[in-house]
Enzyme design. Structure first.
Site, mmCIF file in Angstrom:
data_model
loop_
_atom_site.group_PDB
_atom_site.id
_atom_site.type_symbol
_atom_site.label_atom_id
_atom_site.label_comp_id
_atom_site.label_asym_id
_atom_site.label_seq_id
_atom_site.Cartn_x
_atom_site.Cartn_y
_atom_site.Cartn_z
ATOM 1 N N ASN A 34 0.832 -1.203 0.000
ATOM 2 C CA ASN A 34 0.000 0.000 0.000
ATOM 3 C C ASN A 34 0.864 1.249 0.000
ATOM 4 O OD1 ASN A 34 -2.464 -1.408 0.093
ATOM 5 N ND2 ASN A 34 -2.243 -1.701 2.286
ATOM 6 N N CYS A 35 0.255 2.353 -0.412
ATOM 7 C CA CYS A 35 0.891 3.660 -0.460
ATOM 8 C C CYS A 35 1.512 3.969 0.906
ATOM 9 C CB CYS A 35 -0.165 4.698 -0.813
ATOM 10 S SG CYS A 35 0.438 6.374 -0.894
ATOM 11 N N PRO A 36 2.702 4.448 0.953
ATOM 12 C CA PRO A 36 3.582 4.911 -0.125
ATOM 13 C C PRO A 36 4.650 3.903 -0.528
ATOM 14 C CG PRO A 36 4.433 5.749 1.921
ATOM 15 C CD PRO A 36 3.209 4.895 2.259
ATOM 16 N N ASP A 85 -1.919 -1.115 -5.752
ATOM 17 C CA ASP A 85 -2.531 -0.005 -5.022
ATOM 18 C C ASP A 85 -3.057 1.023 -6.013
ATOM 19 O OD1 ASP A 85 -3.296 1.885 -3.159
ATOM 20 O OD2 ASP A 85 -1.259 2.595 -2.784
#
Length: 79
Positions: A17-19, A44
């Site tokens: 997932n981000c980042p 993502d």
């Protein structure tokens, strides 16, 4: 199946997932010479916005981006 853009290195950031996809891509780009192409695979959805902004701000060239079945692929040429 062949890639639409030849790459010098590939990074699979699926499931992150981000980042994290962007951070891992940045680390990988740091290892590559100028002009090299990095292919990144991510799942993502926020990575679309992230990679577009990153390429613009860092001076890299986003050569291509694709999405199929929730999988995003990016080809970045290092500045």
């Amino acid at each position: 199946m062949t890639d639409p853009v030849a790459c010098d290195a590939e990074l699979d950031a699926s499931g992150l997932n981000c980042p994290l996809p962007l951070l891992k891509a940045k680390l990988e780009l740091n290892r590559l010479p100028s002009g090299a192409v990095l292919k990144v695979i991510a799942t993502d959805a926020g990575s679309q916005r992230d990679f577009r902004a990153f390429a613009r701000l860092a001076g890299h060239e986003l050569l291509r981006e694709e999405e199929a079945g929730g999988v995003f692929r990016y080809w970045l040429r290092k500045a």
